[in-house]
Design a protein around this motif. Structure first.
Motif, PDB file in Angstrom:
ATOM      1  N   LYS A  44       0.831  -1.207   0.000  1.00 22.33           N
ATOM      2  CA  LYS A  44       0.000   0.000   0.000  1.00 22.33           C
ATOM      3  C   LYS A  44       0.866   1.258   0.000  1.00 22.33           C
ATOM      4  O   LYS A  44       0.598   2.224  -0.735  1.00 22.33           O
ATOM      5  CB  LYS A  44      -0.918   0.006   1.227  1.00 22.33           C
ATOM      6  CG  LYS A  44      -1.876   1.198   1.252  1.00 22.33           C
ATOM      7  CD  LYS A  44      -2.809   1.204   0.037  1.00 22.33           C
ATOM      8  CE  LYS A  44      -3.749   2.391   0.057  1.00 22.33           C
ATOM      9  NZ  LYS A  44      -4.648   2.414  -1.117  1.00 22.33           N
ATOM     10  N   VAL A  45       1.941   1.241   0.801  1.00 27.78           N
ATOM     11  CA  VAL A  45       2.851   2.390   0.814  1.00 27.78           C
ATOM     12  C   VAL A  45       3.487   2.584  -0.568  1.00 27.78           C
ATOM     13  O   VAL A  45       3.623   3.703  -1.063  1.00 27.78           O
ATOM     14  CB  VAL A  45       3.949   2.202   1.881  1.00 27.78           C
ATOM     15  CG1 VAL A  45       5.003   3.313   1.765  1.00 27.78           C
ATOM     16  CG2 VAL A  45       3.342   2.203   3.271  1.00 27.78           C
ATOM     17  N   GLU A  46       3.848   1.473  -1.216  1.00 36.25           N
ATOM     18  CA  GLU A  46       4.531   1.564  -2.513  1.00 36.25           C
ATOM     19  C   GLU A  46       3.598   2.013  -3.638  1.00 36.25           C
ATOM     20  O   GLU A  46       4.076   2.370  -4.720  1.00 36.25           O
ATOM     21  CB  GLU A  46       5.177   0.223  -2.879  1.00 36.25           C
ATOM     22  CG  GLU A  46       6.375  -0.144  -2.016  1.00 36.25           C
ATOM     23  CD  GLU A  46       7.573   0.771  -2.215  1.00 36.25           C
ATOM     24  OE1 GLU A  46       7.459   1.784  -2.927  1.00 36.25           O
ATOM     25  OE2 GLU A  46       8.636   0.479  -1.625  1.00 36.25           O
ATOM     26  N   THR A  47       2.287   2.024  -3.396  1.00 35.78           N
ATOM     27  CA  THR A  47       1.380   2.585  -4.413  1.00 35.78           C
ATOM     28  C   THR A  47       1.591   4.092  -4.547  1.00 35.78           C
ATOM     29  O   THR A  47       1.167   4.703  -5.534  1.00 35.78           O
ATOM     30  CB  THR A  47      -0.098   2.311  -4.074  1.00 35.78           C
ATOM     31  OG1 THR A  47      -0.418   2.909  -2.809  1.00 35.78           O
ATOM     32  CG2 THR A  47      -0.387   0.814  -4.027  1.00 35.78           C
ATOM     33  N   LEU A  48       2.272   4.683  -3.566  1.00 38.30           N
ATOM     34  CA  LEU A  48       2.557   6.116  -3.614  1.00 38.30           C
ATOM     35  C   LEU A  48       3.786   6.414  -4.474  1.00 38.30           C
ATOM     36  O   LEU A  48       4.096   7.571  -4.734  1.00 38.30           O
ATOM     37  CB  LEU A  48       2.797   6.649  -2.197  1.00 38.30           C
ATOM     38  CG  LEU A  48       1.660   6.457  -1.187  1.00 38.30           C
ATOM     39  CD1 LEU A  48       2.132   6.834   0.212  1.00 38.30           C
ATOM     40  CD2 LEU A  48       0.447   7.282  -1.585  1.00 38.30           C
ATOM     41  N   SER A  49       4.499   5.368  -4.874  1.00 36.94           N
ATOM     42  CA  SER A  49       5.764   5.545  -5.606  1.00 36.94           C
ATOM     43  C   SER A  49       5.670   4.927  -6.984  1.00 36.94           C
ATOM     44  O   SER A  49       4.940   3.962  -7.208  1.00 36.94           O
ATOM     45  CB  SER A  49       6.906   4.889  -4.825  1.00 36.94           C
ATOM     46  OG  SER A  49       8.083   4.826  -5.610  1.00 36.94           O
TER      47      SER A  49
ATOM     48  N   GLU B 182       4.939  10.846   3.886  1.00 40.39           N
ATOM     49  CA  GLU B 182       6.035  11.772   3.590  1.00 40.39           C
ATOM     50  C   GLU B 182       7.144  11.021   2.861  1.00 40.39           C
ATOM     51  O   GLU B 182       7.599   9.967   3.331  1.00 40.39           O
ATOM     52  CB  GLU B 182       6.582  12.387   4.881  1.00 40.39           C
ATOM     53  CG  GLU B 182       7.712  13.378   4.630  1.00 40.39           C
ATOM     54  CD  GLU B 182       8.279  13.959   5.922  1.00 40.39           C
ATOM     55  OE1 GLU B 182       9.261  14.724   5.833  1.00 40.39           O
ATOM     56  OE2 GLU B 182       7.753  13.622   7.000  1.00 40.39           O
ATOM     57  N   THR B 183       7.550  11.557   1.736  1.00 37.69           N
ATOM     58  CA  THR B 183       8.640  10.951   0.966  1.00 37.69           C
ATOM     59  C   THR B 183       9.931  11.706   1.227  1.00 37.69           C
ATOM     60  O   THR B 183       9.972  12.935   1.117  1.00 37.69           O
ATOM     61  CB  THR B 183       8.338  10.978  -0.537  1.00 37.69           C
ATOM     62  OG1 THR B 183       7.133  10.243  -0.785  1.00 37.69           O
ATOM     63  CG2 THR B 183       9.469  10.348  -1.335  1.00 37.69           C
ATOM     64  N   THR B 184      10.971  10.977   1.598  1.00 38.70           N
ATOM     65  CA  THR B 184      12.290  11.567   1.812  1.00 38.70           C
ATOM     66  C   THR B 184      13.189  11.147   0.658  1.00 38.70           C
ATOM     67  O   THR B 184      13.465   9.950   0.494  1.00 38.70           O
ATOM     68  CB  THR B 184      12.896  11.101   3.148  1.00 38.70           C
ATOM     69  OG1 THR B 184      11.989  11.419   4.213  1.00 38.70           O
ATOM     70  CG2 THR B 184      14.239  11.781   3.383  1.00 38.70           C
ATOM     71  N   LYS B 185      13.610  12.114  -0.131  1.00 42.87           N
ATOM     72  CA  LYS B 185      14.399  11.807  -1.322  1.00 42.87           C
ATOM     73  C   LYS B 185      15.670  11.051  -0.947  1.00 42.87           C
ATOM     74  O   LYS B 185      16.410  11.443  -0.066  1.00 42.87           O
ATOM     75  CB  LYS B 185      14.758  13.100  -2.064  1.00 42.87           C
ATOM     76  CG  LYS B 185      15.419  12.845  -3.398  1.00 42.87           C
ATOM     77  CD  LYS B 185      15.493  14.042  -4.323  1.00 42.87           C
ATOM     78  CE  LYS B 185      15.522  15.385  -3.736  1.00 42.87           C
ATOM     79  NZ  LYS B 185      15.723  16.461  -4.731  1.00 42.87           N
ATOM     80  N   GLY B 186      15.913   9.967  -1.658  1.00 48.07           N
ATOM     81  CA  GLY B 186      17.109   9.174  -1.423  1.00 48.07           C
ATOM     82  C   GLY B 186      17.013   8.234  -0.245  1.00 48.07           C
ATOM     83  O   GLY B 186      17.987   7.541   0.072  1.00 48.07           O
TER      84      GLY B 186
ATOM     85  N   VAL C   4       4.244   3.160   9.210  1.00 45.98           N
ATOM     86  CA  VAL C   4       5.016   2.235   8.382  1.00 45.98           C
ATOM     87  C   VAL C   4       6.156   3.006   7.703  1.00 45.98           C
ATOM     88  O   VAL C   4       5.948   4.090   7.140  1.00 45.98           O
ATOM     89  CB  VAL C   4       4.133   1.566   7.309  1.00 45.98           C
ATOM     90  CG1 VAL C   4       4.948   0.563   6.484  1.00 45.98           C
ATOM     91  CG2 VAL C   4       2.930   0.880   7.948  1.00 45.98           C
ATOM     92  N   LEU C   5       7.353   2.432   7.767  1.00 47.68           N
ATOM     93  CA  LEU C   5       8.515   2.983   7.078  1.00 47.68           C
ATOM     94  C   LEU C   5       8.961   1.990   6.011  1.00 47.68           C
ATOM     95  O   LEU C   5       9.177   0.807   6.320  1.00 47.68           O
ATOM     96  CB  LEU C   5       9.673   3.218   8.057  1.00 47.68           C
ATOM     97  CG  LEU C   5       9.429   4.188   9.214  1.00 47.68           C
ATOM     98  CD1 LEU C   5      10.600   4.135  10.195  1.00 47.68           C
ATOM     99  CD2 LEU C   5       9.249   5.612   8.695  1.00 47.68           C
ATOM    100  N   VAL C   6       9.105   2.463   4.763  1.00 51.15           N
ATOM    101  CA  VAL C   6       9.553   1.597   3.671  1.00 51.15           C
ATOM    102  C   VAL C   6      10.678   2.320   2.933  1.00 51.15           C
ATOM    103  O   VAL C   6      10.450   3.378   2.337  1.00 51.15           O
ATOM    104  CB  VAL C   6       8.405   1.275   2.682  1.00 51.15           C
ATOM    105  CG1 VAL C   6       8.926   0.366   1.563  1.00 51.15           C
ATOM    106  CG2 VAL C   6       7.240   0.619   3.400  1.00 51.15           C
TER     107      VAL C   6
END
Length: 634
Positions: free
Chosen positions: A344-349, A377-381, A393-395
């Motif tokens: 589900k989190v990866e649907t944001l990417s 929240e997306t953290t680049k890199g 959840v942290l991915v």
């Protein structure tokens, strides 16, 4: 104006008439013994042939340019003054005939580019609401319209297949000669041909926005973009032609030999020099275009030929980009639940690793789409932090875990390093600040890549570098398999740009090879930006070279083509300068005269054109590019 248009339209007939009159003149002298008939006939031939030459000279003078035609016009007038009608007739005929042959041979260098424009569709069958079709002009098709394409027809739009299946010939766009199987939801390009089956295509790009239209525009613009050699020759010609005129005047003042001065004008014409570089440029660009390799003009060709350092992105460039979950290290009590949260989190990417995880969850038939996301929240890199179904959840990678104080046991660190040592990218998953999962995601290395990189070295590449956002272990594993010299991993886009700039500071000529989207900053920064495949708007706009086929055989061909094109240009310049030097030496030694000099001059123009035409056949046929490595041209 009408007279000028008439002369231009009938220049071939004027050339033929001049030849007939010259033959008639010589028959009058040697068959009938009539010197008067000989002089009159050749004088008439001279006047007829010099008219189009004079018109071009006059037009050039209007914009303050001293052209080759002006030198020939003055030479003809001078020949008339001294009564050398045979010289003037032969000089004008050879000049006109040389122009005719030049146009004929030059047209062959443009055939591959012309064939592109001829393949552009002009009409489309638009499906109406009641299911019927209406044939409309292709410019009248709008985005969202559905068009029907039958067997043998050209697809008029870029779009997505909504009904039907078949095979398409995409050689006009990608250079790939093999027919491509197409199903519902597959994308298609304008200008490609349905060789079998039928398709209904929903238009996503129409008219000038289609990939095919952009390719045609790019190739046409490329022909007008001059190389360093062409720019130098343009500047040189600006001074050279007046210098020849001045030299002829000086020769006359010192020798009082009017015929000698006129001959200097004829022999000094820089025709081969002026045309040598452009014709090489056009032939090289045409060779690339028919193979799906788009090089943005002579300047890019020249710079590309000097590249010694190739910098590659990894995912989708050195590898296929078809990532899949290959290993799962589980530290939770409910594996399926954690995978569902991760998916589900990866649907944001839109990252390839994310797509691999969602595909894996779908394959396991896990229900994750309905899970609610409160915030993210997306953290680049690093990765993504999100609240999914009430759980934090942290991915992402190890940096994300460290930034959020997620501890890893010695066993978990060992598991992570083991996966990385086998070439897998790792995705760490923490739920409620506890590491629950390590996923190994593998990307298949392109099978031909090692051989193609070796071929790239043979063509002159000195340094092969990988810059990737992936972890160091995975990057090093891939580099060892394919023969990369230098690896820098765990980089963000701005880090890649810094490395490219550093290579340039070190005196290297850098080409960056990427997908044309995520790597666009590096592509724009490098001396030469190369977009592998995709043919997206970003690829076409930001890169200097676009490889419509995503394979390294095309890259090797493009690099070799750039080197051969620049070498061919230099050969043509040497030929042109050498011929002028030979003519002046011959004039001084007394074995070159006005007519014979003009013959050698026109012959030299054809020599440089034919030399450039060798580029059209450089490399292997289109159907072999992408299957095997290209051999360097002999």
């Amino acid at each position: 104006m009408k007279f000028q248009q008439y002369i231009e339209k009938h220049s071939n007939q004027i050339t033929l008439l001049t030849a007939i009159l010259i033959i008639a003149g010589y028959l009058a002298k040697y068959a009938l013994g009539s010197n008067v008939g000989y002089d009159v006939t050749l004088a008439v031939a001279s006047i007829i042939a010099v008219i189009p030459i004079f018109i071009h000279a006059y037009q050039a003078l209007k914009v303050k340019v001293i052209s080759i035609e002006l030198l020939v016009t003055i030479a003809v007038i001078g020949a008339f003054i001294i009564g050398e009608y045979n010289e003037s007739a032969i000089v004008t005929f050879l000049f006109m005939f040389g122009g005719y042959l030049e146009k004929r041979t030059l047209s062959k260098t443009r055939e591959s580019i012309k064939s592109l424009t001829e393949m552009a569709p002009t009409t489309a069958l638009v499906v109406q609401d009641d299911g019927t079709t209406e044939e409309v002009d292709v410019d009248d098709v709008d985005e969202g319209d559905v068009v029907l394409v039958k067997t043998g027809a050209s697809i008029p739009v870029d779009g997505k297949i909504v009904e039907g299946h078949g095979y398409t010939d995409e050689s006009a766009v990608t250079g790939e000669s093999k027919e491509i199987s197409k199903q519902v939801d597959d994308s298609v390009f304008s200008g490609t041909i349905v060789s079998d089956g039928f398709l209904k295509v929903e238009a996503t790009k129409v008219g000038d926005d289609t990939t095919f239209a952009k390719i045609i525009e790019l190739v046409e613009d490329a022909q007008d973009t001059k190389s360093h050699a062409e720019k130098f020759i343009d500047r040189f010609s600006t001074y050279y032609t007046p210098a020849v005129l001045l030299l002829a005047i000086i020769v006359f003042l010192f020798s009082q030999d009017f015929k000698l001065a006129i001959t200097v004008l004829v022999l000094g014409c820089p025709g081969a020099l002026v045309i040598g570089a452009p014709v090489s440029n056009v032939a090289g660009i045409g060779n690339g275009a028919k193979r799906g390799i788009l090089i943005k003009g002579g300047d890019a060709m020249d710079t590309f030929s000097k590249v010694d350092t190739f910098v590659f992105d990894k995912t989708g460039t050195l590898t296929k980009g078809n990532t899949a979950v290959s290993a799962v290290k589980n530290y939770s009590d409910d594996l399926d639940s954690v995978i569902a949260l991760t998916a589900k989190v990866e649907t944001l990417s839109d990252h390839p690793l994310g797509r691999a995880i969602t595909t894996y969850a779908t394959t396991k038939k896990l229900e994750y789409n309905a899970l609610p996301i409160a915030d993210n929240e997306t953290t680049k890199g690093q990765g993504i932090a999100a609240n999914v179904d009430g759980q934090e959840v942290l991915v992402g990678n190890q940096k994300l875990m460290q930034a959020n104080n997620v501890a890893m046991t010695d066993q978990q660190v060992s598991d992570m390093k083991e996966l990385q040592s086998h070439g897998s990218s790792v995705v760490l998953v923490a739920v409620k600040n506890q590491l629950q999962l390590i996923l190994g995601v593998s990307d298949t290395i392109r099978p031909e890549i090692a051989d193609e990189l070796a071929a790239l070295r043979k063509e002159g590449a000195k340094h092969l570098v990988m810059l990737t956002g992936d972890n160091a272990a995975t990057a090093n594993f891939v580099a060892e398999q394919i023969g990369i010299d230098e690896v820098h991993a765990e980089l963000m886009p701005e880090d890649k740009v810094k490395f490219v700039k550093q290579f340039q500071k070190d005196g290297r000529r850098v080409a960056f090879v990427g997908d044309g989207i995520n790597d666009s900053p590096s592509i724009a920064t490098a001396d030469i930006g190369i977009a592998m495949g995709s043919g997206t708007d970003v690829a076409i706009e930001t890169s200097d070279v676009v490889l419509m086929q995503s394979n390294f055989a095309a890259l090797v061909h493009a690099y070799g083509l750039a080197k051969r094109t620049v070498l061919n240009t230099k050969e043509n310049i040497v030929i042109a300068v050498g011929v002028v030097a030979f003519l002046f030496i011959g004039l001084l030694l007394g074995f070159i005269y006005m007519a014979s000099g003009m013959f050698v001059h026109e012959a030299s123009i054809l020599v440089v054109i034919f030399n450039a035409m060798r580029l059209i056949g450089f490399g292997k046929p289109t159907d072999e590019i992408g299957d095997v490595a290209l051999e360097p041209a002999k």
